[in-house]
Design a protein around this motif. Structure first.
Motif, mmCIF file in Angstrom:
data_model
loop_
_atom_site.group_PDB
_atom_site.id
_atom_site.type_symbol
_atom_site.label_atom_id
_atom_site.label_comp_id
_atom_site.label_asym_id
_atom_site.label_seq_id
_atom_site.Cartn_x
_atom_site.Cartn_y
_atom_site.Cartn_z
ATOM 1 N N ALA A 100 0.842 -1.203 0.000
ATOM 2 C CA ALA A 100 0.000 0.000 0.000
ATOM 3 C C ALA A 100 0.876 1.252 0.000
ATOM 4 C CB ALA A 100 -0.925 -0.008 1.214
ATOM 5 N N GLY A 101 1.976 1.214 0.783
ATOM 6 C CA GLY A 101 2.893 2.346 0.824
ATOM 7 C C GLY A 101 3.490 2.626 -0.541
ATOM 8 N N THR A 102 3.864 1.539 -1.239
ATOM 9 C CA THR A 102 4.442 1.701 -2.580
ATOM 10 C C THR A 102 3.428 2.349 -3.520
ATOM 11 O OG1 THR A 102 5.700 -0.320 -2.203
ATOM 12 C CG2 THR A 102 5.566 0.474 -4.462
ATOM 13 N N VAL A 103 2.194 1.844 -3.494
ATOM 14 C CA VAL A 103 1.161 2.420 -4.363
ATOM 15 C C VAL A 103 0.987 3.909 -4.054
ATOM 16 C CG1 VAL A 103 -1.292 2.374 -4.949
ATOM 17 C CG2 VAL A 103 -0.053 0.231 -4.630
ATOM 18 N N ALA A 113 -2.315 5.281 -12.308
ATOM 19 C CA ALA A 113 -2.861 4.414 -11.250
ATOM 20 C C ALA A 113 -2.549 2.938 -11.492
ATOM 21 C CB ALA A 113 -4.365 4.631 -11.147
ATOM 22 N N LEU A 114 -2.680 2.487 -12.751
ATOM 23 C CA LEU A 114 -2.458 1.065 -13.037
ATOM 24 C C LEU A 114 -1.013 0.658 -12.781
ATOM 25 C CD1 LEU A 114 -4.531 0.082 -16.174
ATOM 26 C CD2 LEU A 114 -4.761 -0.698 -13.821
ATOM 27 N N ASP A 115 -0.074 1.515 -13.233
ATOM 28 C CA ASP A 115 1.347 1.224 -13.007
ATOM 29 C C ASP A 115 1.643 1.153 -11.519
ATOM 30 O OD1 ASP A 115 1.515 1.290 -15.656
ATOM 31 O OD2 ASP A 115 2.844 3.038 -15.832
ATOM 32 N N ALA A 116 1.075 2.128 -10.769
ATOM 33 C CA ALA A 116 1.317 2.171 -9.331
ATOM 34 C C ALA A 116 0.785 0.908 -8.660
ATOM 35 C CB ALA A 116 0.660 3.411 -8.727
ATOM 36 N N LEU A 117 -0.434 0.498 -9.057
ATOM 37 C CA LEU A 117 -1.045 -0.711 -8.484
ATOM 38 C C LEU A 117 -0.187 -1.934 -8.782
ATOM 39 C CD1 LEU A 117 -4.907 -0.856 -9.012
ATOM 40 C CD2 LEU A 117 -3.602 -1.004 -6.895
ATOM 41 N N TRP A 118 0.261 -2.005 -10.026
ATOM 42 C CA TRP A 118 1.050 -3.152 -10.444
ATOM 43 C C TRP A 118 2.345 -3.254 -9.645
ATOM 44 C CZ3 TRP A 118 0.508 -7.605 -12.383
ATOM 45 C CH2 TRP A 118 1.573 -8.289 -12.951
ATOM 46 N N LEU A 125 4.378 -8.954 -3.183
ATOM 47 C CA LEU A 125 4.728 -10.367 -3.394
ATOM 48 C C LEU A 125 6.166 -10.643 -2.974
ATOM 49 C CD1 LEU A 125 3.054 -11.408 -6.757
ATOM 50 C CD2 LEU A 125 2.738 -12.405 -4.496
ATOM 51 N N ILE A 126 7.078 -9.710 -3.338
ATOM 52 C CA ILE A 126 8.493 -9.899 -2.976
ATOM 53 C C ILE A 126 8.643 -9.883 -1.457
ATOM 54 C CG2 ILE A 126 10.781 -8.832 -3.069
ATOM 55 C CD1 ILE A 126 10.014 -7.885 -5.914
ATOM 56 N N VAL A 127 7.953 -8.932 -0.806
ATOM 57 C CA VAL A 127 8.024 -8.855 0.654
ATOM 58 C C VAL A 127 7.482 -10.146 1.270
ATOM 59 C CG1 VAL A 127 7.106 -7.692 2.693
ATOM 60 C CG2 VAL A 127 7.936 -6.349 0.765
ATOM 61 N N ALA A 128 6.340 -10.633 0.742
ATOM 62 C CA ALA A 128 5.737 -11.853 1.287
ATOM 63 C C ALA A 128 6.697 -13.029 1.169
ATOM 64 C CB ALA A 128 4.428 -12.161 0.551
ATOM 65 N N GLY A 182 -12.024 -10.772 -4.722
ATOM 66 C CA GLY A 182 -13.067 -9.818 -5.087
ATOM 67 C C GLY A 182 -12.638 -8.386 -4.838
ATOM 68 N N VAL A 183 -12.016 -8.156 -3.684
ATOM 69 C CA VAL A 183 -11.579 -6.797 -3.348
ATOM 70 C C VAL A 183 -10.522 -6.315 -4.340
ATOM 71 C CG1 VAL A 183 -10.357 -5.394 -1.653
ATOM 72 C CG2 VAL A 183 -12.174 -6.930 -0.909
ATOM 73 N N ILE A 184 -9.548 -7.187 -4.629
ATOM 74 C CA ILE A 184 -8.494 -6.800 -5.577
ATOM 75 C C ILE A 184 -9.102 -6.472 -6.936
ATOM 76 C CG2 ILE A 184 -6.521 -7.680 -6.891
ATOM 77 C CD1 ILE A 184 -5.621 -9.129 -4.386
ATOM 78 N N LEU A 185 -10.047 -7.312 -7.396
ATOM 79 C CA LEU A 185 -10.692 -7.071 -8.686
ATOM 80 C C LEU A 185 -11.402 -5.720 -8.678
ATOM 81 C CD1 LEU A 185 -11.411 -8.302 -11.452
ATOM 82 C CD2 LEU A 185 -13.533 -9.100 -10.417
ATOM 83 N N ASN A 186 -12.126 -5.443 -7.586
ATOM 84 C CA ASN A 186 -12.845 -4.176 -7.504
ATOM 85 C C ASN A 186 -11.886 -2.982 -7.518
ATOM 86 O OD1 ASN A 186 -15.094 -5.702 -7.380
ATOM 87 N ND2 ASN A 186 -15.904 -4.833 -5.489
ATOM 88 N N VAL A 187 -10.795 -3.100 -6.736
ATOM 89 C CA VAL A 187 -9.820 -2.004 -6.699
ATOM 90 C C VAL A 187 -9.226 -1.792 -8.091
ATOM 91 C CG1 VAL A 187 -7.578 -1.303 -5.797
ATOM 92 C CG2 VAL A 187 -9.276 -2.288 -4.262
ATOM 93 N N PHE A 188 -8.938 -2.907 -8.762
ATOM 94 C CA PHE A 188 -8.390 -2.837 -10.109
ATOM 95 C C PHE A 188 -9.358 -2.128 -11.061
ATOM 96 C CE2 PHE A 188 -7.876 -4.699 -14.333
ATOM 97 C CZ PHE A 188 -6.533 -4.460 -14.555
ATOM 98 N N LEU A 189 -10.625 -2.513 -10.998
ATOM 99 C CA LEU A 189 -11.627 -1.892 -11.872
ATOM 100 C C LEU A 189 -11.783 -0.403 -11.559
ATOM 101 C CD1 LEU A 189 -14.376 -4.680 -11.983
ATOM 102 C CD2 LEU A 189 -12.862 -3.934 -13.837
ATOM 103 N N ILE A 190 -11.755 -0.087 -10.257
ATOM 104 C CA ILE A 190 -11.870 1.327 -9.874
ATOM 105 C C ILE A 190 -10.712 2.125 -10.444
ATOM 106 C CG2 ILE A 190 -11.741 2.927 -7.915
ATOM 107 C CD1 ILE A 190 -13.336 0.844 -6.304
#
Lengths: 324, 114
Positions: A100-103, A113-118, A125-128, A182-190
């Motif tokens: 979230a901080g990176t975004v 927005a899309l680049d930031a989300l990506w 994923l790297i942190v995880a 579902g949440v990720i999909l919604n955020v992506f669509l937004i």
């Protein structure tokens, strides 16, 4: 000449701390020879006896581990639950915060927005991955430190009734994966819609209604994401949740009806040109009917079927447990 | 009819718990070396594997329950184990516990009326 016994003993010694090698070598070799001699005395050939004895002793690594009290597992029962607890906790916090901080940072410096989300997703994923690997490595080391006890882990090792979840639900009706997905999909669509919103000239679209209709859709997506999180937290359908769900479904259905039934989302002039010869309107209306059906089914499922909580307030199994 | 796998498992668990005590008592009666102890135990009905017994003897020595000396008079030098004072004390305690468990079990057996 190197005998099988020598090779076997060497294989064991290789895995034993140097200080104990000499002692164990002498003792093990004599014990093997004694066992072979006995089998030979009963009439076996020396070769057959040697093979039988060494096979009986089993894998050298296992014997060496027994000698040096090394565990034959990465994380044993003493530490497994503490490891699992730490893992869950870290994986739920660090990747989310860093992602979230990176975004936020990327959006702040003006990236799309899309680049930031990506990039937020990649960083998370790297942190995880790092969290998973290094906390596991830490536990593997702790498992092999002879002087540590599980109680040294402090709060990670302690369990008390305080750790019990607030609800007594046995089976959650909403899966975590589906909720997150579902949440990720919604955020992506937004994000996608937000970037469309800033486009100046979209020639095929109805520009007068564009901004307001897309804004409405963004609000609906956000509301649906929030309601799915609340639903997951509650663990099961409640009347309020079912009503909210039905209202959201109705709103989505209404939006698509508005957008596609008369193709109001498109530029009226474009429609005027297309309408006569293409079957576009028929197609759009079929899509609307499908969407209406899906929304209706989803709205009803909040009230009936699997959606219902089993037997009133608590599932039957949970109240059973409570009475014991 | 009990599953043979389950039965073997139950017996193994019971034996595993009693192996230390069997070693201590056998070595208290007569100091011995690893392979001979394996034979003594087997002859008495305490079946165990060499790869369990040898590391166990080292562990008990490290814990101070056994002491060992190399005897080099025979053609093959052998490490003889005997029970230390601490080992004798531990064995006494374990025998007491064992007796207490057995007494309790017998009570349950009588109580069940069979």
């Amino acid at each position: 000449m190197t005998t099988l016994t020598d090779r076997y003993v060497a294989s064991v010694l290789r895995l034993i701390p140097e200080a104990h090698r000499e002692d164990i070598q002498a003792e093990l070799k004599v014990a093997i020879e004694d066992a072979i001699d006995e089998k030979v005395a009963y009439g076996q050939t020396h070769d057959a006896a040697e093979r039988a004895v060494l096979n009986g002793l089993g894998e050298p690594a296992r014997l060496a581990a027994e000698y040096s009290h090394r565990p034959l597992w990465l994380i044993g029962p003493d530490y497994y639950l503490a490891w699992l607890r730490l893992m869950k906790w870290l994986l739920w916090t660090l990747p989310v915060f860093v992602g979230a901080g990176t975004v936020a940072l990327r959006l702040f410096v003006g990236e799309p927005a899309l680049d930031a989300l990506w990039s937020g997703l990649v960083v998370a994923l790297i942190v995880a991955l790092n969290v998973a690997v290094w906390s596991t490595v830490g536990f593997i080391i702790v498992e092999r430190s002879p002087d540590t006890k599980p109680s040294d882990l402090g709060p990670l090792d302690r369990w008390s009734v305080k750790c019990l979840p607030a609800t007594a639900i046995v089976d959650r009706q909403f899966s975590l994966i589906a909720t997150i997905g579902g949440v990720i999909l919604n955020v992506f669509l937004i994000a996608l819609l937000s970037s469309l919103l800033s486009l100046e000239d979209v020639s095929i679209l109805n520009t007068s209604a564009w901004t307001i209709s897309v804004s409405v859709l963004i609000v609906l997506l956000a509301a649906s994401a929030i309601s799915s999180v609340i639903r997951y937290a509650r663990g099961r359908w409640t009347p309020t949740l079912a009503i909210v769900n039905a209202i959201l479904d109705a709103a989505f259905a209404g939006w698509w009806w508005w957008a596609l039934w008369n193709l109001s989302i498109l530029d009226p002039q474009l429609i005027a040109r297309l309408d006569a010869e293409s079957g576009l309107l028929t197609w759009a209306r079929s899509v609307v009917l499908v969407i209406l059906a899906v929304c209706a089914w989803d709205a009803v499922s909040g009230f009936t079927g699997r959606g219902r909580a089993v037997g009133g307030d608590l599932p039957a199994v949970a109240s059973d447990l409570g009475e014991r | 009819m009990i599953d043979p796998g389950v039965s073997a498992n139950l017996r193994q668990e019971l034996r595993r718990g009693s192996l230390v005590l069997a070693c201590l008592l056998a070595l208290q009666r007569e100091p011995d070396y690893g392979y001979a102890l394996l034979k003594t135990l087997a002859a008495a009905g305490v079946e165990t594997d060499a790869n369990t017994l040898y590391p166990l003897l080292r562990r008990l020595e490290k814990q101070g329950l056994l002491e060992s000396v190399w005897v080099t008079e025979e053609p093959r030098p052998r490490r003889f184990y005997r029970v230390s004072d601490a080992g004798a004390e531990a064995a006494d305690g374990l025998v007491n516990d064992w007796t207490a468990i057995w007494t309790a079990l017998q009570k349950f057996q009588e109580g069940s009326g069979s």
